[in-house]
Design an enzyme around this catalytic site. Structure first.
Site, PDB file in Angstrom:
ATOM      1  N   GLU A 120       0.857  -1.207   0.000  1.00 14.41           N
ATOM      2  CA  GLU A 120       0.000   0.000   0.000  1.00 14.41           C
ATOM      3  C   GLU A 120       0.890   1.253   0.000  1.00 14.41           C
ATOM      4  OE1 GLU A 120      -3.741  -1.823   2.402  1.00 14.41           O
ATOM      5  OE2 GLU A 120      -2.143  -1.112   3.696  1.00 14.41           O
ATOM      6  N   CYS A 135     -10.573   0.432   7.707  1.00 15.38           N
ATOM      7  CA  CYS A 135      -9.934   1.660   8.216  1.00 15.38           C
ATOM      8  C   CYS A 135     -10.528   2.924   7.594  1.00 15.38           C
ATOM      9  CB  CYS A 135      -8.438   1.612   7.971  1.00 15.38           C
ATOM     10  SG  CYS A 135      -7.982   1.209   6.273  1.00 15.38           S
TER      11      CYS A 135
HETATM   12  O1  FUB Z   1      -2.731  -0.886   9.199  1.00 15.28           O
HETATM   13  C1  FUB Z   1      -3.858  -0.129   9.572  1.00 15.28           C
HETATM   14  C2  FUB Z   1      -4.537   0.396   8.354  1.00 15.28           C
HETATM   15  O2  FUB Z   1      -4.988  -0.662   7.550  1.00 15.28           O
HETATM   16  C3  FUB Z   1      -3.645   1.181   7.435  1.00 15.28           C
HETATM   17  O3  FUB Z   1      -3.540   2.514   7.751  1.00 15.28           O
HETATM   18  C4  FUB Z   1      -4.294   0.977   6.126  1.00 15.28           C
HETATM   19  O4  FUB Z   1      -3.461   1.283   5.062  1.00 15.28           O
HETATM   20  C5  FUB Z   1      -4.682  -0.462   6.196  1.00 15.28           C
HETATM   21  O5  FUB Z   1      -3.615  -1.278   5.846  1.00 15.28           O
HETATM   22 ZN    ZN Z   2      -7.976   3.123   5.003  1.00 11.68          ZN
END
Ligand code: FUB
Ligand code: ZN
Length: 709
Positions: free
Chosen positions: A343, A439
């Site tokens: 990501e 999230c």
């Molecule tokens: O790891 C916590 C949250 O979940 C991250 O900020 C997002 O990118 C997702 O991976």
């Molecule tokens: Zn998110």
């Protein structure tokens, strides 16, 4: 500063959050609704059967029996929801909601261990492994989110008793809400206990853990707690966590190995050090690396510490990383993160439109970062980026119904590819009800619910107008108050008026942002009496200072001063830096802060065949009926015609239909040929604002369109 929003565009969203998102998300967190939870990408290990987030707390609190379910950071969904609820309560006292939120706070308090430790996953599942796998444990990440929520909740509920910052518990009844705890200080007590526990566990001192969380966030929470309580220990700890990054790059792996005897869980420790922003000491980092949300959360806290302490060296790191993001690694929509792998950011100018990540949370984090940069120095470009991310990627993160959400925000989509190409399984074509990793939805709820906090800011004694959202802001000084109100119907119209009513004994300087995208801006300053009636427009002219770093400053003396502005909202063509290979020969259309896109539902399939002539008029009209009311841009364009040679099969075009001595029309049948396609048919190309795409069922979408000379 107290700001009240009264804006057509944003009130709709704020009401959506209050009346639909918060109740909906509450039901989801309680597994009390029949919805389809989608995995964010094709990966069997992603939990997606239910949320279980509230149940996790009940189990940790001993009110229920069972196992933890979901991601290790499932708690943060509840915290972000609570924070969003707190912001709405601030503006809309709501007895029923406050009863629920008070109960949630009690539940969280019951789940907190005596020591102050708080995390349902470790309390339930791995009580002997607390703080021992910080690379991916998210314990401090969750703590940061709780602290943010607690500060918001404390401020929201304390507002009912006329002030913030009180630590005492109130149990008196309240006439307005009828609820027993008017200013709920339990949330803050839990937060303080948690922060103190973390402070006692981490730091440079002997006997403490010399490390930090794999996912930045605690630093943001600690800074908010510092701002609320004035307790410097929290800022010091935030700074420690930040500066610890990159000091001991093997820390996460070593910790994990020591705790488990194993090298890695789920492959995570094979990700590069950049993923966690630990590849170099923070002070030496100058590019945006790794996981995008982590990076911007890190920068948000860093900029906050820099602004709060005046530390120039920290500010310099923020500026360097900012420059790298904005000049080389950000999408035109304000999206960041070029790949699903980790990501993450990738490299300069690598901005693919169809495999990108552009996580909603990452743009939200970019907005947080921009806001803190404005505290370091008043530069219009910070607000420009804030606005770009807000009006495009952030808002695209939710459907117009407030009940469907994107995690990933593409700039180019072909539904069949998302279905059949495994490298695009993360690119959803319609917003799911909910996601295994949830999230983004509550993050968006808390952002929209607190959008007023981004409109104005302060730089020394100057007041800055960053966003053109119709609102009123009151700032109290020792010698009186200043009220700044914005009248606008933005982004529908570019006309805006900023009215300053100065009741202090001196003059106040107000800087109004001149958006970087604005080609032409007309402005006028009117000095009025205290009823706002113009009395001296000539003097107004003298008060116009030159624009400084994207802001126009006006000295407002006693009484009323009105700055009238009109930004030219004519649609504009935007081109990418030639080094962005994905956008070569393409154009993107924007109007004001909004980037537009073409959807299949308006333009048919195969949007890549469309082309906008470089001299075509871009006509804009307001359509009240469409997508809740949007501007639509239309252009006379062309569509490349799939002519005969490409329609034929290999056999037809290449061999059997070829006459004796004649060259094959196509070397590979219908797929390739030697002749360039030159047939075009005229078509009207219709574009809508990017944030509103995917609200009319599955279909293609494109932000960057081909341009024809
Ligand atoms: O790891 C916590 C949250 O979940 C991250 O900020 C997002 O990118 C997702 O991976
Ligand atoms: Zn998110």
């Amino acid at each position: 500063m107290k700001t009240v929003v009264n804006d057509t565009f944003w009130n709709r969203y704020k009401e959506l959050v209050r009346t639909r998102m918060i109740p909906y998300q509450w039901r989801v967190l309680n597994d009390d609704i029949d919805i389809k939870i989608e995995k964010e990408r094709n990966d069997a290990s992603i939990p997606s059967e239910k949320s279980h987030a509230i149940e996790n707390f009940k189990i940790a609190a001993g009110r229920s029996k069972g196992e933890h379910y979901g991601w290790v950071f499932q708690d943060s969904d509840v915290y972000k929801w609570l924070e969003a609820a707190a912001y709405t309560l601030k503006n809309h006292p709501d007895k029923e909601l406050m009863k629920i939120t008070d109960e949630v706070v009690d539940l969280i308090g019951d789940a907190q261990e005596k020591s102050g430790y708080l995390n349902t996953y470790f309390t339930i599942m791995e009580p002997d492994h607390k703080y021992k796998r910080l690379g991916e444990s998210h314990e401090l990440y969750c703590a940061g989110h709780f602290i943010e929520a607690a500060v918001a909740y404390h401020e929201a509920t304390a507002a009912y008793r006329g002030g913030v910052g009180h630590m005492e518990t109130t149990t008196a009844g309240d006439v307005e809400t009828g609820h027993k705890e008017v200013g709920n200080s339990r949330a803050l007590e839990i937060a303080v206990k948690l922060a103190d526990h973390i402070d006692a566990s981490f730091g440079p001192e002997e006997g403490k853990i010399h490390g930090m969380d794999g996912h930045e966030e605690i630093e943001i929470g600690l800074m908010k707690l510092y701002h609320l309580t004035g307790e410097k220990r929290y800022m010091k700890l935030a700074e420690y966590f930040l500066l610890q990054r990159g000091q001991d790059p093997d820390f996460f792996r070593r910790q994990f190995r020591e705790d488990t005897g194993k090298e890695a869980i789920g492959g995570l420790y094979h990700v590069p050090l950049t993923y966690f922003q630990i590849h170099a000491p923070l002070m030496e980092q100058d590019t945006a690396e790794g996981h995008a949300v982590r990076l911007v959360y890190m920068c948000t806290a860093l900029a906050d510490v820099a602004a709060s302490t005046g530390n120039e060296e920290l500010a310099a790191v923020c500026r360097r990383i900012w420059r790298n993001i904005v000049d080389k690694r950000m999408y035109i929509t304000g999206g960041i993160g070029s790949t699903v792998n980790g990501e993450s950011f990738t490299l300069d100018y690598d901005l693919p439109n169809d495999t990108m990540y552009c996580e909603t949370c990452a743009s939200i984090g970019l907005i947080f970062f921009a806001r803190q940069m404005l505290r370091i120095e008043p530069k219009g470009e910070y607000a420009d980026v804030m606005e770009r991310a807000l009006y495009n990627t952030a808002l695209a993160g939710m459907a117009l119904d407030g009940r469907h959400f994107f995690y990933v925000n593409p700039l180019e989509v072909v539904p069949e590819k998302s279905k059949k190409d495994p490298t695009k399984s993360h690119v959803k074509i319609v917003r799911p009800d909910w996601l295994g990793c949830a999230c983004c939805p509550p993050n968006l709820a808390r952002l929209i619910a607190s959008v007023e906090d981004y409109i104005y800011s302060e730089a020394g004694r100057d007041i800055l107008v960053n966003l053109f959202i119709k609102s009123t802001m009151v700032r109290e000084y020792e010698d009186g108050e200043v009220t700044v109100s914005i009248d606008a119907d933005y982004p529908k119209s570019g006309k805006t008026a900023v009215r300053i009513e100065n009741k202090t004994s001196g003059a106040v300087r107000v800087g109004v942002r001149i958006p970087g995208w604005a080609k032409k801006v007309s402005r006028k300053v009117v000095v009025g009496d205290d009823t706002g009636k113009a009395i001296q427009t000539a003097a107004g002219k003298e008060r116009l200072a030159a624009a400084e770093d994207g802001f126009w400053y006006v000295e407002a003396g006693a009484g009323v001063t009105v700055i009238e502005l009109e930004f030219d909202m004519t649609p504009q063509r935007w081109y990418a830096n030639p080094l962005v290979s994905e956008d070569t020969g393409k154009v993107s259309i924007a109007r004001g802060p909004q980037v537009f896109c073409a959807e299949g539902v308006d333009n048919g399939e195969n949007l890549h065949l469309l082309s906008i002539p470089s001299d075509a008029d871009l006509e804009c009209s307001w359509n009240e009926e469409l997508l809740g009311g949007v501007n639509v841009i239309e252009a006379e364009g062309v569509r490349e015609i799939d002519d005969e040679a490409f329609k034929t099969s290999y056999a037809e075009a290449g061999r059997e239909t070829r006459k004796e001595g004649e060259e094959a029309a196509c070397g590979q049948g219908g797929l390739y040929r030697k002749k360039k396609a030159e047939s075009w048919e005229p078509v009207k190309i219709r574009m809508i604002p990017y944030y509103a795409w995917a609200n009319r069922g599955p279909n293609e979408m494109r932000v960057w369109l081909r341009e024809k000379e």
